[in-house]
Design a protein around this motif. Sequence first.
Motif, PDB file in Angstrom:
ATOM      1  N   VAL A   1       0.860  -1.183   0.000  1.00  0.00           N
ATOM      2  CA  VAL A   1       0.000   0.000   0.000  1.00  0.00           C
ATOM      3  C   VAL A   1       0.895   1.231   0.000  1.00  0.00           C
ATOM      4  O   VAL A   1       2.100   1.156   0.274  1.00  0.00           O
ATOM      5  CB  VAL A   1      -0.950   0.035   1.215  1.00  0.00           C
ATOM      6  CG1 VAL A   1      -1.919  -1.135   1.173  1.00  0.00           C
ATOM      7  CG2 VAL A   1      -0.157   0.037   2.525  1.00  0.00           C
ATOM      8  N   ASN A   2       0.312   2.370  -0.314  1.00  0.00           N
ATOM      9  CA  ASN A   2       1.071   3.613  -0.287  1.00  0.00           C
ATOM     10  C   ASN A   2       1.378   4.026   1.149  1.00  0.00           C
ATOM     11  O   ASN A   2       0.513   3.941   2.027  1.00  0.00           O
ATOM     12  CB  ASN A   2       0.289   4.739  -0.971  1.00  0.00           C
ATOM     13  CG  ASN A   2       0.189   4.542  -2.469  1.00  0.00           C
ATOM     14  OD1 ASN A   2       1.115   4.033  -3.099  1.00  0.00           O
ATOM     15  ND2 ASN A   2      -0.945   4.928  -3.041  1.00  0.00           N
ATOM     16  N   ASN A   3       2.595   4.442   1.372  1.00  0.00           N
ATOM     17  CA  ASN A   3       2.990   4.992   2.679  1.00  0.00           C
ATOM     18  C   ASN A   3       2.675   6.486   2.643  1.00  0.00           C
ATOM     19  O   ASN A   3       3.559   7.333   2.505  1.00  0.00           O
ATOM     20  CB  ASN A   3       4.479   4.739   2.928  1.00  0.00           C
ATOM     21  CG  ASN A   3       4.922   5.136   4.327  1.00  0.00           C
ATOM     22  OD1 ASN A   3       4.134   5.633   5.131  1.00  0.00           O
ATOM     23  ND2 ASN A   3       6.197   4.934   4.625  1.00  0.00           N
ATOM     24  N   THR A   4       1.399   6.795   2.745  1.00  0.00           N
ATOM     25  CA  THR A   4       0.936   8.172   2.530  1.00  0.00           C
ATOM     26  C   THR A   4       1.478   9.144   3.565  1.00  0.00           C
ATOM     27  O   THR A   4       1.637  10.331   3.278  1.00  0.00           O
ATOM     28  CB  THR A   4      -0.597   8.222   2.527  1.00  0.00           C
ATOM     29  OG1 THR A   4      -1.089   7.619   3.732  1.00  0.00           O
ATOM     30  CG2 THR A   4      -1.165   7.469   1.337  1.00  0.00           C
ATOM     31  N   ASP A   5       1.770   8.654   4.766  1.00  0.00           N
ATOM     32  CA  ASP A   5       2.296   9.537   5.817  1.00  0.00           C
ATOM     33  C   ASP A   5       3.788   9.805   5.657  1.00  0.00           C
ATOM     34  O   ASP A   5       4.333  10.662   6.343  1.00  0.00           O
ATOM     35  CB  ASP A   5       2.033   8.931   7.196  1.00  0.00           C
ATOM     36  CG  ASP A   5       0.553   8.850   7.523  1.00  0.00           C
ATOM     37  OD1 ASP A   5      -0.198   9.702   7.005  1.00  0.00           O
ATOM     38  OD2 ASP A   5       0.157   7.935   8.268  1.00  0.00           O
ATOM     39  N   ARG A   6       4.438   9.025   4.754  1.00  0.00           N
ATOM     40  CA  ARG A   6       5.883   9.184   4.500  1.00  0.00           C
ATOM     41  C   ARG A   6       6.674   9.115   5.805  1.00  0.00           C
ATOM     42  O   ARG A   6       7.495   9.983   6.125  1.00  0.00           O
ATOM     43  CB  ARG A   6       6.171  10.511   3.787  1.00  0.00           C
ATOM     44  CG  ARG A   6       5.432  10.702   2.486  1.00  0.00           C
ATOM     45  CD  ARG A   6       5.955   9.809   1.385  1.00  0.00           C
ATOM     46  NE  ARG A   6       7.348  10.078   1.058  1.00  0.00           N
ATOM     47  CZ  ARG A   6       8.037   9.422   0.115  1.00  0.00           C
ATOM     48  NH1 ARG A   6       7.453   8.453  -0.559  1.00  0.00           N
ATOM     49  NH2 ARG A   6       9.302   9.725  -0.136  1.00  0.00           N
ATOM     50  N   VAL A   7       6.422   8.065   6.594  1.00  0.00           N
ATOM     51  CA  VAL A   7       7.098   7.905   7.875  1.00  0.00           C
ATOM     52  C   VAL A   7       7.865   6.584   7.895  1.00  0.00           C
ATOM     53  O   VAL A   7       7.538   5.633   7.175  1.00  0.00           O
ATOM     54  CB  VAL A   7       6.101   7.949   9.057  1.00  0.00           C
ATOM     55  CG1 VAL A   7       5.462   9.327   9.154  1.00  0.00           C
ATOM     56  CG2 VAL A   7       5.024   6.869   8.916  1.00  0.00           C
ATOM     57  N   LEU A   8       8.868   6.543   8.741  1.00  0.00           N
ATOM     58  CA  LEU A   8       9.665   5.337   8.939  1.00  0.00           C
ATOM     59  C   LEU A   8       8.933   4.461   9.953  1.00  0.00           C
ATOM     60  O   LEU A   8       9.034   4.671  11.155  1.00  0.00           O
ATOM     61  CB  LEU A   8      11.057   5.720   9.453  1.00  0.00           C
ATOM     62  CG  LEU A   8      12.129   4.635   9.456  1.00  0.00           C
ATOM     63  CD1 LEU A   8      12.443   4.180   8.039  1.00  0.00           C
ATOM     64  CD2 LEU A   8      13.395   5.146  10.138  1.00  0.00           C
TER      65      LEU A   8
ATOM     66  N   TYR B   1       6.156   3.294  -0.202  1.00  0.00           N
ATOM     67  CA  TYR B   1       5.308   2.108  -0.063  1.00  0.00           C
ATOM     68  C   TYR B   1       5.557   1.443   1.286  1.00  0.00           C
ATOM     69  O   TYR B   1       6.624   1.596   1.904  1.00  0.00           O
ATOM     70  CB  TYR B   1       5.587   1.102  -1.176  1.00  0.00           C
ATOM     71  CG  TYR B   1       5.272   1.604  -2.559  1.00  0.00           C
ATOM     72  CD1 TYR B   1       3.985   1.504  -3.077  1.00  0.00           C
ATOM     73  CD2 TYR B   1       6.271   2.189  -3.352  1.00  0.00           C
ATOM     74  CE1 TYR B   1       3.696   1.971  -4.354  1.00  0.00           C
ATOM     75  CE2 TYR B   1       5.990   2.654  -4.620  1.00  0.00           C
ATOM     76  CZ  TYR B   1       4.696   2.544  -5.112  1.00  0.00           C
ATOM     77  OH  TYR B   1       4.418   3.015  -6.373  1.00  0.00           O
ATOM     78  N   LYS B   2       4.579   0.662   1.724  1.00  0.00           N
ATOM     79  CA  LYS B   2       4.713  -0.160   2.916  1.00  0.00           C
ATOM     80  C   LYS B   2       3.811  -1.380   2.768  1.00  0.00           C
ATOM     81  O   LYS B   2       2.890  -1.393   1.934  1.00  0.00           O
ATOM     82  CB  LYS B   2       4.338   0.626   4.178  1.00  0.00           C
ATOM     83  CG  LYS B   2       2.881   1.072   4.231  1.00  0.00           C
ATOM     84  CD  LYS B   2       2.591   1.844   5.524  1.00  0.00           C
ATOM     85  CE  LYS B   2       1.127   2.292   5.579  1.00  0.00           C
ATOM     86  NZ  LYS B   2       0.827   3.044   6.830  1.00  0.00           N
ATOM     87  N   LEU B   3       4.065  -2.391   3.564  1.00  0.00           N
ATOM     88  CA  LEU B   3       3.222  -3.578   3.557  1.00  0.00           C
ATOM     89  C   LEU B   3       1.881  -3.258   4.203  1.00  0.00           C
ATOM     90  O   LEU B   3       1.795  -2.468   5.146  1.00  0.00           O
ATOM     91  CB  LEU B   3       3.889  -4.716   4.321  1.00  0.00           C
ATOM     92  CG  LEU B   3       5.106  -5.391   3.686  1.00  0.00           C
ATOM     93  CD1 LEU B   3       5.625  -6.491   4.606  1.00  0.00           C
ATOM     94  CD2 LEU B   3       4.790  -5.956   2.313  1.00  0.00           C
ATOM     95  N   SER B   4       0.835  -3.899   3.698  1.00  0.00           N
ATOM     96  CA  SER B   4      -0.456  -3.793   4.365  1.00  0.00           C
ATOM     97  C   SER B   4      -0.380  -4.526   5.705  1.00  0.00           C
ATOM     98  O   SER B   4       0.552  -5.301   5.960  1.00  0.00           O
ATOM     99  CB  SER B   4      -1.551  -4.405   3.493  1.00  0.00           C
ATOM    100  OG  SER B   4      -1.365  -5.812   3.387  1.00  0.00           O
ATOM    101  N   ALA B   5      -1.360  -4.297   6.564  1.00  0.00           N
ATOM    102  CA  ALA B   5      -1.363  -4.937   7.880  1.00  0.00           C
ATOM    103  C   ALA B   5      -1.388  -6.462   7.756  1.00  0.00           C
ATOM    104  O   ALA B   5      -0.689  -7.168   8.487  1.00  0.00           O
ATOM    105  CB  ALA B   5      -2.567  -4.444   8.687  1.00  0.00           C
TER     106      ALA B   5
END
Length: 235
Positions: free
Chosen positions: A16-23, A193-197
Motif C-alpha cells: 500500500v502507499n505509505n501516505t504519511d511518509r514515515v519510517l 510504499y509499505k506492507l499492508s497490515a
Amino acid sequence: MYPEDCVQSLIDPWWVNNTDRVLCRGALVFAFVPHADQVPYRFEPVARTEATRHDSATIRVAPLRVGQPLKRTELPVAAMPLHSGEVWAAYRAKRRPCLIIGSDFPRADRALTQGMARHSTAPTVLAAPYYGVTRDGSRGGYNPAFVEQIRHCEYPQFLWDELPTSGSEESILRLDHLQPIGTHHNAYQLSGYKLSADALEVVDELFSWLIWGQVPGDSLIEMYQELIRTTFSSP
C-alpha cells in the motif's frame, strides 16, 4: 499481478502507499547495507602525507580478523581518532531495498543518558534487505528451482516478492540478514510504499518461525503450505 503459487496471491492488497511518509514497521526503504558474508578490512594510518600535517595520512589496508591482536598505532591523525579497543573497519556495501521490521522502540530517557556517548543510545530501526533474483553480469542471482521453493514458503529466512518500485523485478527478502539502520535522514530513503497490515502479519509469522523453529499454529503460512501441497504439488 502476483502468480497463483505465492502467498501474496492470498492477500489484497499486499503493498500500500505509505501516505504519511514515515519510517514505520513494514515500510519499504532504500539503504546501504554490507555484504553479510564478507571479511571486513581494517584501515591503519602508517605515515603522514606531510610530516607537519595531522589531517591526512597514508593508510594500510589489511583483513580484519576477530582473533588477531590489535596493534595500536601511535601515529596521531586528526581525521581518524580512535579510542581504546577500536579500529577503523571497512565493508563492501550496496544500496538495496529494505523492509523495516521493527521501529517503535522507546526512546532512552535523556535525563539518564547525559554525559554518555551518543552511540550508546542512538535510535535505530531493524531492517531486512531484499536481493535481486535475476542473474546478470553484476550478480549471481538465484537458481529458479530454489526460487520456486522460496515462493512456496519452504524456508523461514526467505520471502519471495515483486517490489512495487519502478523497474523492480523478483526479489528475495532475507530475514536472517536483519540489521540496524540509523534513523538519521542520510541513512535511508523512503520508497513511498509499505506492507499492508495483513502482509506484515505474514512476515511476522515467518520471523516467528525463524526464531522459534516452527510455523505458528493456525497461521496463514501453515494454510498456504497446505494449499501448495494439495494444489501445486506433482501427483
